[in-house]
Motif scaffolding. Structure first.
Motif, PDB file in Angstrom:
ATOM      1  N   CYS A   5       1.735  11.051 -15.973  1.00  0.00           N
ATOM      2  CA  CYS A   5       0.596  10.335 -15.394  1.00  0.00           C
ATOM      3  C   CYS A   5       0.190  10.914 -14.048  1.00  0.00           C
ATOM      4  O   CYS A   5      -0.991  11.203 -13.827  1.00  0.00           O
ATOM      5  CB  CYS A   5       0.945   8.855 -15.258  1.00  0.00           C
ATOM      6  N   SER A   6       1.144  11.090 -13.156  1.00  0.00           N
ATOM      7  CA  SER A   6       0.788  11.573 -11.817  1.00  0.00           C
ATOM      8  C   SER A   6       0.219  12.981 -11.874  1.00  0.00           C
ATOM      9  O   SER A   6      -0.705  13.306 -11.120  1.00  0.00           O
ATOM     10  CB  SER A   6       1.985  11.502 -10.867  1.00  0.00           C
ATOM     11  N   ASP A   7       0.727  13.814 -12.783  1.00  0.00           N
ATOM     12  CA  ASP A   7       0.187  15.167 -12.937  1.00  0.00           C
ATOM     13  C   ASP A   7      -1.257  15.123 -13.432  1.00  0.00           C
ATOM     14  O   ASP A   7      -2.120  15.862 -12.941  1.00  0.00           O
ATOM     15  CB  ASP A   7       1.039  15.986 -13.915  1.00  0.00           C
ATOM     16  N   THR A   8      -1.516  14.250 -14.400  1.00  0.00           N
ATOM     17  CA  THR A   8      -2.860  14.116 -14.962  1.00  0.00           C
ATOM     18  C   THR A   8      -3.829  13.572 -13.909  1.00  0.00           C
ATOM     19  O   THR A   8      -4.944  14.081 -13.760  1.00  0.00           O
ATOM     20  CB  THR A   8      -2.830  13.186 -16.194  1.00  0.00           C
ATOM     21  N   GLU A  57      -3.512  13.780 -10.660  1.00  0.00           N
ATOM     22  CA  GLU A  57      -3.693  14.798  -9.623  1.00  0.00           C
ATOM     23  C   GLU A  57      -4.695  15.862 -10.069  1.00  0.00           C
ATOM     24  O   GLU A  57      -5.548  16.280  -9.285  1.00  0.00           O
ATOM     25  CB  GLU A  57      -2.349  15.446  -9.300  1.00  0.00           C
ATOM     26  N   LEU A  58      -4.611  16.267 -11.341  1.00  0.00           N
ATOM     27  CA  LEU A  58      -5.592  17.228 -11.861  1.00  0.00           C
ATOM     28  C   LEU A  58      -7.006  16.652 -11.751  1.00  0.00           C
ATOM     29  O   LEU A  58      -7.945  17.365 -11.388  1.00  0.00           O
ATOM     30  CB  LEU A  58      -5.294  17.579 -13.317  1.00  0.00           C
ATOM     31  N   HIS A  59      -7.137  15.369 -12.074  1.00  0.00           N
ATOM     32  CA  HIS A  59      -8.459  14.735 -12.013  1.00  0.00           C
ATOM     33  C   HIS A  59      -8.952  14.648 -10.569  1.00  0.00           C
ATOM     34  O   HIS A  59     -10.124  14.949 -10.282  1.00  0.00           O
ATOM     35  CB  HIS A  59      -8.414  13.360 -12.665  1.00  0.00           C
ATOM     36  N   GLN A  60      -8.088  14.256  -9.659  1.00  0.00           N
ATOM     37  CA  GLN A  60      -8.482  14.134  -8.244  1.00  0.00           C
ATOM     38  C   GLN A  60      -8.868  15.489  -7.650  1.00  0.00           C
ATOM     39  O   GLN A  60      -9.732  15.559  -6.787  1.00  0.00           O
ATOM     40  CB  GLN A  60      -7.343  13.520  -7.431  1.00  0.00           C
ATOM     41  N   ASN A  61      -8.225  16.555  -8.130  1.00  0.00           N
ATOM     42  CA  ASN A  61      -8.529  17.900  -7.634  1.00  0.00           C
ATOM     43  C   ASN A  61      -9.712  18.545  -8.350  1.00  0.00           C
ATOM     44  O   ASN A  61     -10.048  19.697  -8.079  1.00  0.00           O
ATOM     45  CB  ASN A  61      -7.303  18.808  -7.762  1.00  0.00           C
ATOM     46  N   GLY A  62     -10.316  17.815  -9.296  1.00  0.00           N
ATOM     47  CA  GLY A  62     -11.460  18.343 -10.023  1.00  0.00           C
ATOM     48  C   GLY A  62     -11.096  19.377 -11.076  1.00  0.00           C
ATOM     49  O   GLY A  62     -11.955  20.124 -11.541  1.00  0.00           O
ATOM     50  N   GLU A  63      -9.835  19.407 -11.487  1.00  0.00           N
ATOM     51  CA  GLU A  63      -9.372  20.402 -12.458  1.00  0.00           C
ATOM     52  C   GLU A  63      -9.271  19.862 -13.879  1.00  0.00           C
ATOM     53  O   GLU A  63      -9.192  20.645 -14.831  1.00  0.00           O
ATOM     54  CB  GLU A  63      -8.012  20.949 -12.019  1.00  0.00           C
ATOM     55  N   LEU A  64      -9.262  18.547 -14.050  1.00  0.00           N
ATOM     56  CA  LEU A  64      -9.068  17.968 -15.379  1.00  0.00           C
ATOM     57  C   LEU A  64     -10.273  18.186 -16.278  1.00  0.00           C
ATOM     58  O   LEU A  64     -10.124  18.606 -17.434  1.00  0.00           O
ATOM     59  CB  LEU A  64      -8.744  16.470 -15.271  1.00  0.00           C
ATOM     60  N   ILE A  65     -11.468  17.911 -15.799  1.00  0.00           N
ATOM     61  CA  ILE A  65     -12.669  18.035 -16.628  1.00  0.00           C
ATOM     62  C   ILE A  65     -12.876  19.476 -17.082  1.00  0.00           C
ATOM     63  O   ILE A  65     -13.130  19.698 -18.273  1.00  0.00           O
ATOM     64  CB  ILE A  65     -13.900  17.438 -15.910  1.00  0.00           C
ATOM     65  N   PRO A  66     -12.735  20.486 -16.214  1.00  0.00           N
ATOM     66  CA  PRO A  66     -12.841  21.863 -16.703  1.00  0.00           C
ATOM     67  C   PRO A  66     -11.763  22.207 -17.746  1.00  0.00           C
ATOM     68  O   PRO A  66     -12.027  22.937 -18.700  1.00  0.00           O
ATOM     69  CB  PRO A  66     -12.672  22.721 -15.447  1.00  0.00           C
ATOM     70  N   LEU A  67     -10.574  21.659 -17.567  1.00  0.00           N
ATOM     71  CA  LEU A  67      -9.497  21.886 -18.526  1.00  0.00           C
ATOM     72  C   LEU A  67      -9.833  21.258 -19.879  1.00  0.00           C
ATOM     73  O   LEU A  67      -9.623  21.870 -20.929  1.00  0.00           O
ATOM     74  CB  LEU A  67      -8.199  21.303 -17.971  1.00  0.00           C
ATOM     75  N   LEU A  68     -10.391  20.053 -19.845  1.00  0.00           N
ATOM     76  CA  LEU A  68     -10.814  19.389 -21.081  1.00  0.00           C
ATOM     77  C   LEU A  68     -11.950  20.162 -21.741  1.00  0.00           C
ATOM     78  O   LEU A  68     -11.959  20.350 -22.965  1.00  0.00           O
ATOM     79  CB  LEU A  68     -11.244  17.945 -20.790  1.00  0.00           C
ATOM     80  N   SER A  69     -12.903  20.617 -20.953  1.00  0.00           N
ATOM     81  CA  SER A  69     -14.028  21.389 -21.489  1.00  0.00           C
ATOM     82  C   SER A  69     -13.545  22.685 -22.132  1.00  0.00           C
ATOM     83  O   SER A  69     -14.036  23.081 -23.189  1.00  0.00           O
ATOM     84  CB  SER A  69     -15.046  21.700 -20.390  1.00  0.00           C
ATOM     85  N   ALA A  70     -12.595  23.345 -21.497  1.00  0.00           N
ATOM     86  CA  ALA A  70     -12.039  24.579 -22.056  1.00  0.00           C
ATOM     87  C   ALA A  70     -11.331  24.327 -23.371  1.00  0.00           C
ATOM     88  O   ALA A  70     -11.263  25.231 -24.224  1.00  0.00           O
ATOM     89  CB  ALA A  70     -11.078  25.218 -21.053  1.00  0.00           C
ATOM     90  N   THR A 108      10.252  11.689 -19.573  1.00  0.00           N
ATOM     91  CA  THR A 108       9.513  10.441 -19.377  1.00  0.00           C
ATOM     92  C   THR A 108       8.185  10.473 -20.122  1.00  0.00           C
ATOM     93  O   THR A 108       7.735  11.516 -20.581  1.00  0.00           O
ATOM     94  CB  THR A 108       9.239  10.215 -17.879  1.00  0.00           C
ATOM     95  N   VAL A 109       7.578   9.301 -20.228  1.00  0.00           N
ATOM     96  CA  VAL A 109       6.237   9.191 -20.791  1.00  0.00           C
ATOM     97  C   VAL A 109       5.318   8.683 -19.687  1.00  0.00           C
ATOM     98  O   VAL A 109       5.790   8.049 -18.741  1.00  0.00           O
ATOM     99  CB  VAL A 109       6.209   8.230 -22.004  1.00  0.00           C
ATOM    100  N   PRO A 110       4.036   8.974 -19.760  1.00  0.00           N
ATOM    101  CA  PRO A 110       3.368   9.700 -20.826  1.00  0.00           C
ATOM    102  C   PRO A 110       3.662  11.189 -20.738  1.00  0.00           C
ATOM    103  O   PRO A 110       3.989  11.709 -19.673  1.00  0.00           O
ATOM    104  CB  PRO A 110       1.884   9.445 -20.554  1.00  0.00           C
ATOM    105  N   ASN A 111       3.532  11.825 -21.854  1.00  0.00           N
ATOM    106  CA  ASN A 111       3.691  13.266 -21.956  1.00  0.00           C
ATOM    107  C   ASN A 111       2.349  13.781 -22.471  1.00  0.00           C
ATOM    108  O   ASN A 111       1.996  13.555 -23.620  1.00  0.00           O
ATOM    109  CB  ASN A 111       4.830  13.582 -22.928  1.00  0.00           C
ATOM    110  N   VAL A 112       1.582  14.420 -21.607  1.00  0.00           N
ATOM    111  CA  VAL A 112       0.188  14.770 -21.893  1.00  0.00           C
ATOM    112  C   VAL A 112       0.054  16.263 -22.175  1.00  0.00           C
ATOM    113  O   VAL A 112       0.592  17.092 -21.444  1.00  0.00           O
ATOM    114  CB  VAL A 112      -0.722  14.377 -20.701  1.00  0.00           C
ATOM    115  N   TYR A 115       2.350   3.448 -16.769  1.00  0.00           N
ATOM    116  CA  TYR A 115       1.880   4.793 -16.464  1.00  0.00           C
ATOM    117  C   TYR A 115       1.133   5.381 -17.663  1.00  0.00           C
ATOM    118  O   TYR A 115       0.131   6.076 -17.502  1.00  0.00           O
ATOM    119  CB  TYR A 115       3.049   5.696 -16.057  1.00  0.00           C
ATOM    120  N   CYS A 116       1.623   5.077 -18.856  1.00  0.00           N
ATOM    121  CA  CYS A 116       0.931   5.514 -20.077  1.00  0.00           C
ATOM    122  C   CYS A 116      -0.440   4.857 -20.160  1.00  0.00           C
ATOM    123  O   CYS A 116      -1.439   5.501 -20.482  1.00  0.00           O
ATOM    124  CB  CYS A 116       1.758   5.166 -21.314  1.00  0.00           C
TER     125      CYS A 116
END
Length: 181
Positions: A157-160, A162-175, A143-147, A101-102
């Protein structure tokens, strides 16, 4: 004539120490294997190429963080060190080199062109348990990974993913000031 199963009376065909109630885990160098197998078997051997590939992979994700605390450090010192790492780096992944998962979470960041600050807990020696306990105290996640992104705990991993699949990860990274390719 009735055929009997190859597994009938298996306890009588195998040496009894393999099935003693006191020995329920698989003795092997890969902790993730013993955590989900509940029987005793011969030790597994890991091909050298697997070990070298795992170590090489753990080093390819950007900064691999040497935790500033040691096993003799107090819980508050370790917690303070973790908080410093989280605040000084836009993306932090607490990981274990052997964890699939890591590897998946780190692989997602690699695919996005993001180089997270990675702390491989299983390379910390005696401090591993203390750091993982401190992380659980901070996040409630054992548990790991812890992001962490932008100083905020994202989850595993599943949270990360899911954020990517929902299109929320890239804006979060940009912020958080991370350039995504």
């Amino acid at each position: 004539m009735a055929q009997s199963s190859n597994f009938s009376n298996i306890n009588t065909r195998l040496p009894s120490p393999l099935f003693s109630s006191a020995r329920r885990t698989l003795p092997c160098p890969l902790p993730f294997v013993s955590s989900f197998l509940n029987y005793r078997a011969l030790p597994l051997t890991v091909p050298q190429s697997f070990v070298l590939r795992q170590v090489a992979n753990s080093r390819s994700y950007g900064a691999v963080g040497p935790i500033r605390a040691t096993a003799g450090s107090s819980g508050s010192q370790i917690k303070e060190s973790i908080e410093t790492e989280i605040n000084e780096n836009p993306v932090v992944v607490y990981s274990k080199t052997w964890c699939p998962y890591c590897q998946q979470a780190k692989g997602l960041f690699e695919d996005l062109g993001v180089k997270p600050y990675v702390v491989e807990l299983d390379e910390l020696g005696a401090a591993e348990r203390h750091v993982q306990n401190a992380l659980e105290g901070l996040t409630g996640q054992s548990t790991v990974p812890n992001v962490f992104i932008g100083g905020k705990h994202i989850g595993g991993c599943s949270d990360t993913m899911e954020l990517h699949q929902n299109g929320e990860l890239i804006p979060l990274l940009s912020a958080a000031g991370v350039k995504v390719e």
